[in-house]
Write a protein that holds these residues in place. Sequence first.
Motif, PDB file in Angstrom:
ATOM      1  N   MET A   1       0.846  -1.162   0.000  1.00 48.73           N
ATOM      2  CA  MET A   1       0.000   0.000   0.000  1.00 48.73           C
ATOM      3  C   MET A   1       0.898   1.234   0.000  1.00 48.73           C
ATOM      4  SD  MET A   1      -2.828  -1.242   2.839  1.00 48.73           S
ATOM      5  CE  MET A   1      -1.699  -2.214   3.840  1.00 48.73           C
ATOM      6  N   ARG A   2       0.496   2.233  -0.723  1.00 49.86           N
ATOM      7  CA  ARG A   2       1.259   3.471  -0.819  1.00 49.86           C
ATOM      8  C   ARG A   2       0.448   4.611  -0.202  1.00 49.86           C
ATOM      9  NH1 ARG A   2       3.136   5.385  -6.609  1.00 49.86           N
ATOM     10  NH2 ARG A   2       2.168   7.390  -6.216  1.00 49.86           N
ATOM     11  N   PHE A   3       1.119   5.468   0.569  1.00 50.08           N
ATOM     12  CA  PHE A   3       0.447   6.553   1.277  1.00 50.08           C
ATOM     13  C   PHE A   3       1.229   7.846   1.117  1.00 50.08           C
ATOM     14  CE2 PHE A   3      -0.425   2.600   3.456  1.00 50.08           C
ATOM     15  CZ  PHE A   3      -1.800   2.623   3.578  1.00 50.08           C
ATOM     16  N   THR A   4       0.513   8.963   1.186  1.00 46.05           N
ATOM     17  CA  THR A   4       1.192  10.253   1.169  1.00 46.05           C
ATOM     18  C   THR A   4       1.970  10.413   2.477  1.00 46.05           C
ATOM     19  OG1 THR A   4      -0.729  11.368   2.123  1.00 46.05           O
ATOM     20  CG2 THR A   4      -0.548  11.361  -0.284  1.00 46.05           C
ATOM     21  N   ALA A   5       3.107  11.040   2.389  1.00 47.51           N
ATOM     22  CA  ALA A   5       3.954  11.227   3.569  1.00 47.51           C
ATOM     23  C   ALA A   5       3.448  12.410   4.385  1.00 47.51           C
ATOM     24  CB  ALA A   5       5.405  11.409   3.147  1.00 47.51           C
ATOM     25  N   THR A   6       2.245  12.232   4.933  1.00 42.94           N
ATOM     26  CA  THR A   6       1.585  13.249   5.745  1.00 42.94           C
ATOM     27  C   THR A   6       1.017  12.566   6.984  1.00 42.94           C
ATOM     28  OG1 THR A   6      -0.553  12.894   4.678  1.00 42.94           O
ATOM     29  CG2 THR A   6       0.913  14.555   3.685  1.00 42.94           C
ATOM     30  N   PRO A   7       0.671  13.331   8.021  1.00 43.82           N
ATOM     31  CA  PRO A   7       0.012  12.713   9.178  1.00 43.82           C
ATOM     32  C   PRO A   7      -1.257  11.957   8.777  1.00 43.82           C
ATOM     33  CG  PRO A   7       0.774  14.894   9.770  1.00 43.82           C
ATOM     34  CD  PRO A   7       0.990  14.748   8.285  1.00 43.82           C
ATOM     35  N   ARG A   8      -1.994  12.486   7.816  1.00 50.95           N
ATOM     36  CA  ARG A   8      -3.204  11.800   7.351  1.00 50.95           C
ATOM     37  C   ARG A   8      -2.846  10.444   6.726  1.00 50.95           C
ATOM     38  NH1 ARG A   8      -6.479  11.290   2.747  1.00 50.95           N
ATOM     39  NH2 ARG A   8      -8.691  11.235   3.240  1.00 50.95           N
ATOM     40  N   GLY A   9      -1.769  10.398   5.943  1.00 50.69           N
ATOM     41  CA  GLY A   9      -1.328   9.139   5.352  1.00 50.69           C
ATOM     42  C   GLY A   9      -0.938   8.123   6.412  1.00 50.69           C
ATOM     43  N   ARG A  11      -2.055   8.003   9.519  1.00 52.00           N
ATOM     44  CA  ARG A  11      -3.286   7.589  10.199  1.00 52.00           C
ATOM     45  C   ARG A  11      -4.046   6.561   9.354  1.00 52.00           C
ATOM     46  NH1 ARG A  11      -4.601  12.328  11.313  1.00 52.00           N
ATOM     47  NH2 ARG A  11      -5.877  12.781   9.501  1.00 52.00           N
ATOM     48  N   LEU A  12      -4.121   6.796   8.056  1.00 48.99           N
ATOM     49  CA  LEU A  12      -4.789   5.863   7.163  1.00 48.99           C
ATOM     50  C   LEU A  12      -4.064   4.520   7.122  1.00 48.99           C
ATOM     51  CD1 LEU A  12      -7.022   5.275   5.142  1.00 48.99           C
ATOM     52  CD2 LEU A  12      -5.605   6.349   3.372  1.00 48.99           C
ATOM     53  N   ALA A  13      -2.747   4.539   7.142  1.00 46.64           N
ATOM     54  CA  ALA A  13      -1.967   3.297   7.155  1.00 46.64           C
ATOM     55  C   ALA A  13      -2.319   2.460   8.383  1.00 46.64           C
ATOM     56  CB  ALA A  13      -0.473   3.611   7.120  1.00 46.64           C
ATOM     57  N   THR A  35      -1.582  -4.759  18.611  1.00 48.81           N
ATOM     58  CA  THR A  35      -0.123  -4.637  18.574  1.00 48.81           C
ATOM     59  C   THR A  35       0.358  -4.247  17.185  1.00 48.81           C
ATOM     60  OG1 THR A  35       0.102  -6.254  20.349  1.00 48.81           O
ATOM     61  CG2 THR A  35       2.048  -5.860  18.997  1.00 48.81           C
ATOM     62  N   ALA A  36      -0.145  -4.916  16.159  1.00 45.72           N
ATOM     63  CA  ALA A  36       0.271  -4.611  14.787  1.00 45.72           C
ATOM     64  C   ALA A  36      -0.138  -3.194  14.390  1.00 45.72           C
ATOM     65  CB  ALA A  36      -0.317  -5.629  13.816  1.00 45.72           C
ATOM     66  N   ALA A  37      -1.331  -2.765  14.789  1.00 51.47           N
ATOM     67  CA  ALA A  37      -1.776  -1.415  14.459  1.00 51.47           C
ATOM     68  C   ALA A  37      -0.895  -0.362  15.135  1.00 51.47           C
ATOM     69  CB  ALA A  37      -3.240  -1.220  14.858  1.00 51.47           C
ATOM     70  N   LEU A  38      -0.494  -0.595  16.381  1.00 48.79           N
ATOM     71  CA  LEU A  38       0.376   0.346  17.075  1.00 48.79           C
ATOM     72  C   LEU A  38       1.755   0.399  16.421  1.00 48.79           C
ATOM     73  CD1 LEU A  38       0.981   2.319  19.334  1.00 48.79           C
ATOM     74  CD2 LEU A  38       1.481   0.386  20.820  1.00 48.79           C
ATOM     75  N   ILE A  39       2.302  -0.759  16.069  1.00 50.54           N
ATOM     76  CA  ILE A  39       3.601  -0.787  15.401  1.00 50.54           C
ATOM     77  C   ILE A  39       3.512  -0.072  14.053  1.00 50.54           C
ATOM     78  CG2 ILE A  39       5.270  -2.312  14.267  1.00 50.54           C
ATOM     79  CD1 ILE A  39       4.836  -4.265  16.640  1.00 50.54           C
ATOM     80  N   ALA A  40       2.464  -0.360  13.290  1.00 49.45           N
ATOM     81  CA  ALA A  40       2.283   0.299  11.994  1.00 49.45           C
ATOM     82  C   ALA A  40       2.176   1.811  12.176  1.00 49.45           C
ATOM     83  CB  ALA A  40       1.046  -0.248  11.290  1.00 49.45           C
ATOM     84  N   ALA A  41       1.458   2.251  13.198  1.00 50.01           N
ATOM     85  CA  ALA A  41       1.311   3.683  13.453  1.00 50.01           C
ATOM     86  C   ALA A  41       2.662   4.330  13.745  1.00 50.01           C
ATOM     87  CB  ALA A  41       0.346   3.911  14.618  1.00 50.01           C
ATOM     88  N   GLU A  42       3.470   3.686  14.565  1.00 57.25           N
ATOM     89  CA  GLU A  42       4.778   4.251  14.912  1.00 57.25           C
ATOM     90  C   GLU A  42       5.712   4.284  13.710  1.00 57.25           C
ATOM     91  OE1 GLU A  42       5.523   5.855  17.539  1.00 57.25           O
ATOM     92  OE2 GLU A  42       3.715   5.355  18.646  1.00 57.25           O
ATOM     93  N   LEU A  43       5.752   3.191  12.936  1.00 53.97           N
ATOM     94  CA  LEU A  43       6.636   3.151  11.769  1.00 53.97           C
ATOM     95  C   LEU A  43       6.188   4.149  10.704  1.00 53.97           C
ATOM     96  CD1 LEU A  43       7.387  -0.675  11.408  1.00 53.97           C
ATOM     97  CD2 LEU A  43       8.723   1.088  12.604  1.00 53.97           C
ATOM     98  N   ALA A  44       4.884   4.258  10.506  1.00 54.82           N
ATOM     99  CA  ALA A  44       4.363   5.214   9.526  1.00 54.82           C
ATOM    100  C   ALA A  44       4.636   6.653   9.983  1.00 54.82           C
ATOM    101  CB  ALA A  44       2.871   4.992   9.303  1.00 54.82           C
ATOM    102  N   ALA A  45       4.439   6.926  11.259  1.00 59.92           N
ATOM    103  CA  ALA A  45       4.718   8.277  11.780  1.00 59.92           C
ATOM    104  C   ALA A  45       6.191   8.624  11.606  1.00 59.92           C
ATOM    105  CB  ALA A  45       4.304   8.368  13.247  1.00 59.92           C
ATOM    106  N   ASN A  46       7.074   7.663  11.834  1.00 59.93           N
ATOM    107  CA  ASN A  46       8.504   7.914  11.632  1.00 59.93           C
ATOM    108  C   ASN A  46       8.816   8.169  10.161  1.00 59.93           C
ATOM    109  OD1 ASN A  46       9.078   7.709  14.311  1.00 59.93           O
ATOM    110  ND2 ASN A  46       9.997   5.685  14.206  1.00 59.93           N
TER     111      ASN A  46
END
Length: 132
Positions: A1-9, A11-13, A35-46
């Motif tokens: 999946m590809r997301f814009t490099a924004t906070p919205r992207g 959050r959507l991830a 657990t997976a959602a939290l990890i995804a949120a942290e990695l996407a935010a980074n």
Amino acid sequence: MRFTATPRGARLARRLVSHYLHEWGHPYNSPANDTAALIAAELAANAVRHGRVPGRDFRLRLVIDTVATTIRIEVSDTRTERMPTLTTPAPDAEAGRGLVLVAALATHWGTTPRPSAPGKTVWAEIGPCPDR
């Protein structure tokens, strides 16, 4: 999946990871999904905060190994020169705990260079999943 490099992207991830895991047999509010959602949120935010290159998206890959009952989350960005490092933030620091959370929750985590494009992939695995 590809997301814009924004906070919205980012959050959507996180939301899509949770949705797909629910569809694939790890219900919302289950330990594996949370657990997976939290990890995804942290990695996407980074990826958005530290790996952003203007005009470039980040990618998220979600893989479930049904034999080993593991979930792997991979987030790729196009910033090669900023590799993540695990540090302990000061108690009063307002940021810097994302990778600490990932390291605490994941069974394994690490980084790899992207072979076909500039940048890096930060990945984390959890498992065996407790709801299987």
